[in-house]
Design a protein around this motif. Structure first.
Motif, mmCIF file in Angstrom:
data_model
loop_
_atom_site.group_PDB
_atom_site.id
_atom_site.type_symbol
_atom_site.label_atom_id
_atom_site.label_comp_id
_atom_site.label_asym_id
_atom_site.label_seq_id
_atom_site.Cartn_x
_atom_site.Cartn_y
_atom_site.Cartn_z
ATOM 1 N N SER A 188 -8.006 8.345 -0.952
ATOM 2 C CA SER A 188 -8.726 7.915 -2.151
ATOM 3 C C SER A 188 -8.181 6.579 -2.645
ATOM 4 O O SER A 188 -8.945 5.679 -3.011
ATOM 5 N N MET A 189 -6.832 6.434 -2.648
ATOM 6 C CA MET A 189 -6.226 5.193 -3.105
ATOM 7 C C MET A 189 -6.546 4.041 -2.154
ATOM 8 O O MET A 189 -6.776 2.904 -2.585
ATOM 9 N N ALA A 190 -6.558 4.299 -0.860
ATOM 10 C CA ALA A 190 -6.865 3.253 0.112
ATOM 11 C C ALA A 190 -8.265 2.694 -0.113
ATOM 12 O O ALA A 190 -8.485 1.472 -0.045
ATOM 13 N N GLU A 191 -9.205 3.569 -0.400
ATOM 14 C CA GLU A 191 -10.570 3.112 -0.660
ATOM 15 C C GLU A 191 -10.641 2.324 -1.965
ATOM 16 O O GLU A 191 -11.371 1.324 -2.064
ATOM 17 N N ARG A 192 -9.866 2.760 -2.941
ATOM 18 C CA ARG A 192 -9.837 2.031 -4.214
ATOM 19 C C ARG A 192 -9.233 0.638 -4.020
ATOM 20 O O ARG A 192 -9.743 -0.350 -4.565
ATOM 21 N N GLY B 255 0.211 12.116 -0.919
ATOM 22 C CA GLY B 255 -0.336 13.128 -0.030
ATOM 23 C C GLY B 255 -1.627 12.636 0.606
ATOM 24 O O GLY B 255 -2.204 11.620 0.192
ATOM 25 N N LEU B 256 -2.118 13.367 1.591
ATOM 26 C CA LEU B 256 -3.260 12.919 2.385
ATOM 27 C C LEU B 256 -4.491 12.574 1.555
ATOM 28 O O LEU B 256 -4.994 11.445 1.611
ATOM 29 N N ALA B 257 -4.988 13.525 0.782
ATOM 30 C CA ALA B 257 -6.218 13.290 0.038
ATOM 31 C C ALA B 257 -6.055 12.162 -0.978
ATOM 32 O O ALA B 257 -6.925 11.291 -1.104
ATOM 33 N N GLU B 258 -4.921 12.161 -1.678
ATOM 34 C CA GLU B 258 -4.679 11.123 -2.678
ATOM 35 C C GLU B 258 -4.552 9.762 -2.021
ATOM 36 O O GLU B 258 -5.032 8.753 -2.554
ATOM 37 N N TRP B 259 -3.917 9.720 -0.826
ATOM 38 C CA TRP B 259 -3.749 8.430 -0.145
ATOM 39 C C TRP B 259 -5.093 7.848 0.266
ATOM 40 O O TRP B 259 -5.368 6.669 0.035
ATOM 41 N N VAL C 191 0.871 -1.168 0.000
ATOM 42 C CA VAL C 191 0.000 0.000 0.000
ATOM 43 C C VAL C 191 0.916 1.229 0.000
ATOM 44 O O VAL C 191 1.960 1.225 0.654
ATOM 45 N N PRO C 192 0.588 2.273 -0.738
ATOM 46 C CA PRO C 192 1.441 3.470 -0.700
ATOM 47 C C PRO C 192 1.612 4.004 0.716
ATOM 48 O O PRO C 192 0.739 3.847 1.572
ATOM 49 N N GLY C 193 2.763 4.632 0.955
ATOM 50 C CA GLY C 193 2.960 5.330 2.214
ATOM 51 C C GLY C 193 2.164 6.627 2.198
ATOM 52 O O GLY C 193 1.551 6.972 1.187
ATOM 53 N N ILE C 194 2.174 7.332 3.318
ATOM 54 C CA ILE C 194 1.410 8.568 3.389
ATOM 55 C C ILE C 194 2.302 9.728 3.836
ATOM 56 O O ILE C 194 3.149 9.568 4.718
ATOM 57 N N ILE C 195 2.138 10.871 3.187
ATOM 58 C CA ILE C 195 2.881 12.083 3.549
ATOM 59 C C ILE C 195 1.933 12.994 4.317
ATOM 60 O O ILE C 195 0.925 13.453 3.778
ATOM 61 N N CYS C 196 2.264 13.224 5.573
ATOM 62 C CA CYS C 196 1.408 14.049 6.412
ATOM 63 C C CYS C 196 2.194 15.247 6.921
ATOM 64 O O CYS C 196 3.153 15.082 7.686
ATOM 65 N N PRO C 197 1.835 16.460 6.529
ATOM 66 C CA PRO C 197 2.556 17.655 6.987
ATOM 67 C C PRO C 197 2.579 17.783 8.504
ATOM 68 O O PRO C 197 3.567 18.237 9.078
#
Length: 248
Positions: A79-83, A73-77, A31-37
């Motif tokens: 969305s990808m997790a749900e996909r 990034g957060l929003a993209e992650w 699963v992709p990692g996540i970038i959280c500011p």
């Protein structure tokens, strides 16, 4: 109710630990990692879990370019997790977390003598056919088994020896430690990163345990807890390379 940590014996040396667990696991998809500011100072910009999502990933899946572990990034992650959950039919009880392993378990045997139970990574338990039969016969809950895709390692002297059938115990059960809850372990509300403070404290809150014989606490996939039933079954069958430590 008594609970126990299911783990490996105490080995005298690292070499002994390696020889008693002659398997190297490998991973093809993540699963992709996540970038959280908000977590940048703590994580260095991104973070990953130790979860293992044992669902099939077909080679023709349109998800493949995204399953390399590259951080989003957060929003993209999200969305990808749900996909990933939808397209790979991830079961509801299985969390999809940043950096989690995806796909069937794969392993390389480094020796032909394989014990009943192997511990390649904290919380990861690989077993032979007799162990699976004992679990099923006893009706132990909170776990299902997934076959490991095996091959021989280059140094294994396997001439004339067939590959055994090994299985990963995928833990489904869950519970909480006393004094802990989702709020207290959530370190970041934005990316939902969780922590596991005081890992030596494993006392289980029986009122918030789902009743499974195999289970995780506080969403920590590195520690497998079990009921006394599990310890008894493994002891009665005289399986090797495991131990139960009281969860206190």
């Amino acid at each position: 109710m008594k609970f126990y940590r299911f783990t490996h014996p105490e080995y005298a040396t690292d070499q002994k630990q390696s020889s008693e667990n002659p398997i190297r696991m490998s991973v093809e998809f993540y699963v992709p990692g996540i970038i959280c500011p908000s977590c940048a100072e703590v994580t260095g910009g991104g973070w990953a879990s130790s979860d293992r999502v044992r669902v099939a990933v077909l080679q023709q899946s349109t998800l493949l370019p995204y399953l390399t572990g590259k951080s989003l990034g957060l929003a993209e992650w999200f969305s990808m997790a749900e996909r990933i959950r939808t397209e790979l039919a991830v079961p509801p009880w299985q969390p999809v977390t940043p950096g989690a392993q995806l796909g069937r378990p794969r392993g390389e045997l480094t020796a032909t003598r394989v014990p009943d139970v192997l511990h390649p990574f904290p919380g990861q338990v690989i077993v032979g056919e007799e162990v699976v039969e004992a679990i099923e016969k006893a009706g132990l809950s909170g776990v299902h088994v997934v076959g490991v895709e095996l091959r021989w390692g280059k140094r294994a002297k396997h001439e004339g020896v067939g590959l055994p059938h090994l299985y990963e115990l995928v833990v489904k059960g869950h519970g909480w430690r006393t004094g802990s809850d989702l709020v207290s372990i959530t370190a970041c509300a934005e990316c939902r990163r969780t922590i596991f403070p005081n890992p030596d404290h494993l006392e289980v809150d029986e009122n918030r345990w789902d009743g499974s014989d195999f289970f995780y606490v506080d969403k920590n996939s590195n520690i497998v807890l079990v009921t006394e039933r599990v310890c008894r079954v493994f002891a009665e069958q005289a399986f090797g390379n495991w131990r139960c430590l009281p969860a206190i």
